[in-house]
Design a protein around this motif. Sequence first.
Motif, short mmCIF file in Angstrom:
data_model
loop_
_atom_site.label_atom_id
_atom_site.label_comp_id
_atom_site.label_asym_id
_atom_site.label_seq_id
_atom_site.Cartn_x
_atom_site.Cartn_y
_atom_site.Cartn_z
N HIS A 64 0.84 -1.19 0.00
CA HIS A 64 0.00 0.00 0.00
C HIS A 64 0.88 1.24 0.00
O HIS A 64 1.53 1.57 1.00
N TRP A 65 0.91 1.97 -1.12
CA TRP A 65 1.72 3.18 -1.25
C TRP A 65 0.99 4.35 -0.61
O TRP A 65 -0.17 4.64 -0.94
N LEU A 66 1.65 5.03 0.30
CA LEU A 66 1.00 6.11 1.02
C LEU A 66 0.61 7.27 0.10
O LEU A 66 -0.32 8.02 0.42
N SER A 67 1.30 7.40 -1.03
CA SER A 67 0.92 8.45 -1.98
C SER A 67 -0.48 8.24 -2.53
O SER A 67 -1.11 9.18 -3.01
N ASP A 68 -0.99 7.00 -2.43
CA ASP A 68 -2.36 6.72 -2.87
C ASP A 68 -3.39 7.04 -1.79
O ASP A 68 -4.60 7.02 -2.06
N TYR A 69 -2.91 7.32 -0.57
CA TYR A 69 -3.81 7.56 0.56
C TYR A 69 -3.36 8.81 1.31
O TYR A 69 -2.88 8.74 2.44
N PRO A 70 -3.49 9.98 0.68
CA PRO A 70 -2.98 11.22 1.29
C PRO A 70 -3.66 11.54 2.63
O PRO A 70 -3.08 12.26 3.45
N GLU A 71 -4.84 10.99 2.86
CA GLU A 71 -5.52 11.23 4.14
C GLU A 71 -4.95 10.36 5.26
O GLU A 71 -5.27 10.55 6.43
N GLY A 72 -4.10 9.38 4.89
CA GLY A 72 -3.43 8.56 5.89
C GLY A 72 -4.15 7.30 6.32
O GLY A 72 -3.64 6.57 7.17
N ARG A 73 -5.31 7.06 5.76
CA ARG A 73 -6.07 5.86 6.11
C ARG A 73 -5.96 4.83 4.99
O ARG A 73 -6.40 5.08 3.86
N ILE A 74 -5.38 3.68 5.30
CA ILE A 74 -5.21 2.61 4.32
C ILE A 74 -6.29 1.57 4.57
O ILE A 74 -6.42 1.06 5.68
N PRO A 75 -7.10 1.24 3.57
CA PRO A 75 -8.13 0.22 3.76
C PRO A 75 -7.53 -1.08 4.29
O PRO A 75 -6.50 -1.56 3.81
N TRP A 127 6.94 5.89 0.10
CA TRP A 127 6.74 4.99 1.24
C TRP A 127 5.54 4.09 1.03
O TRP A 127 4.55 4.48 0.42
N ALA A 128 5.65 2.88 1.57
CA ALA A 128 4.54 1.94 1.49
C ALA A 128 4.51 1.09 2.75
O ALA A 128 5.50 0.97 3.48
N VAL A 129 3.35 0.50 3.00
CA VAL A 129 3.19 -0.48 4.07
C VAL A 129 2.79 -1.80 3.43
O VAL A 129 1.79 -1.86 2.70
N ARG A 130 3.56 -2.83 3.71
CA ARG A 130 3.24 -4.16 3.19
C ARG A 130 2.57 -4.99 4.29
O ARG A 130 2.98 -4.96 5.44
N ASP A 131 1.56 -5.74 3.88
CA ASP A 131 0.76 -6.53 4.82
C ASP A 131 1.07 -8.01 4.57
O ASP A 131 0.70 -8.57 3.53
N PHE A 132 1.76 -8.64 5.53
CA PHE A 132 2.07 -10.06 5.44
C PHE A 132 1.17 -10.83 6.40
O PHE A 132 1.19 -10.60 7.61
#
Length: 266
Positions: free
Chosen positions: A37-48, A112-117
């Motif tokens: 999940h790339w944070l640039s796709d979620y400028p509001e800071g909430r990742i589904p 930046w991104a967050v990966r979900d394992f």
Amino acid sequence: MSTDAQQQAAQDWDRWHEERTGTVSAPYGPLSLTGTHWLSDYPEGRIPAIPGHWREDGDELELTAGAADGLTVDGKPFTGQVRLGADRGPIDGSRVAHGERRLFVLSREGLWAVRDFDPGSAARRAFRAIEATPYEPRWSLPGTFRPYDTSRTVRVENADGVERGLGLGGEIAFELDGAEHTLQVAVEQDGSLWAVFADATSGHSSYRFRFLRPAAPAADGSVTVDLNRALLPPCAFADHFICPFPPPGNTLPFAVEAGERNRIDG
């Protein structure tokens, strides 16, 4: 190669293949990646589907979470704010977790991104084996590493459709059936090499491209190019990896009927 040496090489390959299967199917192996999940796709800071509020802040991320988010940081229940750098090392060593899931912080070219394992991923449940061709001496070839005077970076498409830089430190040259071939390689911190390549089987009887990781060359540049150990890239196991495609010149003009070929699901 003597008969005894061939038998030993085949046994070594069998162990390597067994270890690879175990690594891939481990709880936090590549099959467990369910999202990048790339944070640039979620400028509001909430990742589904990812608890907490994630915000880029210069060369770090800022994570804000409440008790209801159920996150842990460094193994302890977390509430409040914490600044995070990119995770290093094994996935199960990531700082942030949500139950059994590991939330791995990634940085690429300033993004930046967050990966979900998730050990309970559908891909991990479906996996049965890695299709691979048994060891064949013909595919273990002597080669020569030719370092570049200065490292180079080429732009190549990645598996997610984005073009990124791929650093290259030289090339390996080897012969097959009397013809010389070369592969451009990156040089890892421990001196080992890494090539991203395709061949005449790619996208047909094998995955669309593969990796090769020769050991560090000897002082005279000699290196073994063992195509029996051609690897499936992580994106062969989960669509959410951003593996680089082969750089120009790294498509071999023959069929490498060796090494790992495809993932087998049940």
